[in-house]
Write an enzyme that holds these catalytic residues in place. Structure first.
Site, mmCIF file in Angstrom:
data_model
loop_
_atom_site.group_PDB
_atom_site.id
_atom_site.type_symbol
_atom_site.label_atom_id
_atom_site.label_comp_id
_atom_site.label_asym_id
_atom_site.label_seq_id
_atom_site.Cartn_x
_atom_site.Cartn_y
_atom_site.Cartn_z
ATOM 1 N N SER A 256 2.209 -3.314 -5.109
ATOM 2 C CA SER A 256 1.870 -2.245 -6.038
ATOM 3 C C SER A 256 0.461 -2.480 -6.564
ATOM 4 C CB SER A 256 2.847 -2.219 -7.211
ATOM 5 O OG SER A 256 2.561 -3.307 -8.073
ATOM 6 N N LYS A 257 0.028 -1.571 -7.427
ATOM 7 C CA LYS A 257 -1.333 -1.649 -7.973
ATOM 8 C C LYS A 257 -1.593 -2.982 -8.660
ATOM 9 C CE LYS A 257 -2.284 3.219 -8.628
ATOM 10 N NZ LYS A 257 -1.081 3.978 -9.007
ATOM 11 N N ARG A 258 -0.520 -3.603 -9.177
ATOM 12 C CA ARG A 258 -0.711 -4.895 -9.836
ATOM 13 C C ARG A 258 -1.329 -5.925 -8.900
ATOM 14 N NH1 ARG A 258 3.682 -7.517 -10.576
ATOM 15 N NH2 ARG A 258 4.867 -6.057 -9.314
ATOM 16 N N HIS A 259 -1.066 -5.776 -7.595
ATOM 17 C CA HIS A 259 -1.563 -6.766 -6.639
ATOM 18 C C HIS A 259 -3.011 -6.522 -6.229
ATOM 19 C CE1 HIS A 259 2.882 -6.912 -6.010
ATOM 20 N NE2 HIS A 259 2.612 -8.194 -6.097
#
Ligand code: GLU
Length: 492
Positions: A256-259
């Protein structure tokens, strides 16, 4: 049997790594071996609340950039069109009606408020029951038809045969069985606005478009028993299923965007090459030849098979993708690399507008100076800006080599000035280096002490692309001016 497979995105978000992986595997499968299959693009735009036209454009832009073409789709047509679900609503109504007529679906008059009340009541009772409570399943069908004909708002729900088990085979996951009583209870097929839900439209279209294989992300596997029940209700044969392993970040959580970047637009803006992205994504959850990492799209298509897909989740490694990008950058000729990097340079305003012919030439000739260590196209402008714009003169201490004084540094730069002018007659970088070495020896100055201040003067930084190539591209006059300016800055 000729393979017909499909990529059916919902235009409700940007194309990301997961979507490209699904599309790519379907593309490769249709083209693998001697299959001469067909790969279909279908727009599943029935979720009107989340639909946005820009996401449709994003689908086209993404795959045209990646060089992935479909054989049938909204833009190129085909024998089973239209390939946009919102243009097929009459068909879905017809098939929902057929299920009602055969007693396999029913009208539901429950309002959204009632559904919400049921949910809240269950929550209050800590009940484990979820989904619809099947209230309208008990209404006499003739009465239901009358109510519907009188214009009462209603949806159409699938009547899941209770007490049975649904089985299907998945190419990766093996045999799967679900008790029908555990399947989403009587899901809506047709909404009150006449639009189909994903399940109805997806199954009807896969059947009508003669799809033989469904390769999709594993998050859809829980919908598959329901789809198989629908195929049976229609009297159709389900396609073969292959649910692709999830793509995870390195922490084992869904990517996800967190990565980091996930949307293809972001990768493109960062200066990734489509070849690098495709090559890396093709290996997410599939293994080909031991020890081999670089494959063209055609080579991947030759090698792809469902047997080569892994069961374990794929881990997305940004560093590895960077490595791929570097590899593909180094495979480009200087001219190719220059034209790929040019938009980034124009964007960074390297040329004060469009490049003049001379600027373009310098830009292309600068590519071999930076190619070896380049990771992203977007790094190009900053790396060679000094060739096009006067660099700011750094602070005095930047010029001074270790264990040297300001006065010595000025002396080094005076040598530099002489050298820069002499190098105008030596267009070969290796010869230039030999010449400068000889000069250093003769003048009893350490080579590093000569080069360092010269580098800072000419490029504006202690770290830069190779100095002799830079001097050559700048030409004696501009280089000399910069050295002169540096000398002035150092109090000469
Ligand atoms: N429209 C669904 C999606 O957005 C398609 C899933 C499927 O392949 O059945 O991914």
């Amino acid at each position: 049997m000729k393979v017909r497979d499909r990529y059916p995105p919902s235009p409700t978000g940007l194309q990301h790594i997961g979507s490209v992986r699904t599309a790519l595997f379907n593309y490769l499968f249709a083209r693998s071996g001697n299959q001469d299959g067909k790969f279909i693009l279908r727009l599943e735009d029935t979720d009107r609340a989340r639909f946005d036209e820009s996401y449709v454009q994003n689908i086209y832009d993404t795959f045209s950039w990646l060089g992935i073409k479909w054989d049938e789709g909204p833009d190129c047509g085909g024998p089973f069109g239209p390939y946009i679900q919102s243009e097929r609503t009459d068909l879905y109504k017809k098939y929902a009606q057929a299920l009602i007529d055969s007693g396999r679906a029913y009208y539901c008059f429950c309002t959204p408020q009632r559904i919400e009340e049921v949910r809240l009541a269950r929550e209050a009772e800590h009940s484990s029951e979820t989904g619809y409570d099947r209230l309208c399943r008990g209404i006499d069908p003739q009465e239901a038809v009358k109510r519907a004909q009188n214009g009462e708002a209603c949806t159409v729900r699938l009547k899941i045969p209770l007490g049975e088990t649904t089985r299907f085979h998945d190419h990766i996951l093996g045999d799967i069985e679900w008790k029908n009583d555990d399947v989403n209870p009587d899901p809506v097929l047709l909404k009150s606005d006449g639009f189909p839900t994903y399940h109805l439209a997806n199954v009807v279209d896969d059947h009508l478009m003669e799809v033989t294989h469904v390769l999709r992300a594993q998050e859809w596997v829980s919908s598959t028993p329901l789809h198989v029940i629908m195929y049976r209700a229609f009297g159709w044969t389900p396609p073969e299923y292959c649910h692709l392993p999830m793509v995870m970040g390195q922490d084992g959580k869904k990517l996800s965007k967190r990565h980091g970047a996930t949307s293809i637009d972001e990768f493109r803006r960062q200066g990734y090459l489509p070849e690098a992205l495709l090559n890396y994504v093709a290996l997410l959850g599939a293994s080909y030849e031991e020890g081999r990492e670089l494959y063209s799209l055609a080579e991947l298509a030759q090698r792809f098979s469902l047997e080569k897909l892994n069961k374990a989740p794929a881990v997305f490694d940004y560093k590895k993708l960077e490595w791929y990008n570097g590899q593909y950058i180094r495979m480009k000729s200087d001219e190719e690399l220059a034209s790929l990097a040019l938009p980034f340079a124009i964007n960074a305003d390297l040329f004060n507008g469009e490049p003049a012919e001379e600027q373009r030439r310098i830009f292309t000739e600068a590519m071999p100076l930076i190619k070896e260590r380049l990771v992203f196209l977007s790094e190009v402008p900053a790396k060679i800006a000094y060739l096009f714009k006067e660099p700011e003169t750094p602070a005095a201490e930047e010029f001074i080599p270790k264990k040297s004084s300001l006065a010595q540094t000025r002396e080094f730069l005076r040598h530099g000035l002489e050298l820069v002018r002499a190098l105008a007659a030596i267009p070969d970088d290796e010869q230039a280096e030999i010449f400068v070495k000889a000069h250093a020896e003769k003048s009893q100055v350490k080579l590093g002490d000569l080069m360092m201040p010269l580098r800072v003067a000419v490029t504006g930084s202690r770290v830069s692309p190779p100095l002799f190539g830079s001097l050559r591209l700048l030409g004696a006059e501009r280089s000399a001016q910069r050295v002169q300016r540096a000398l002035e800055a150092l109090g000469e």
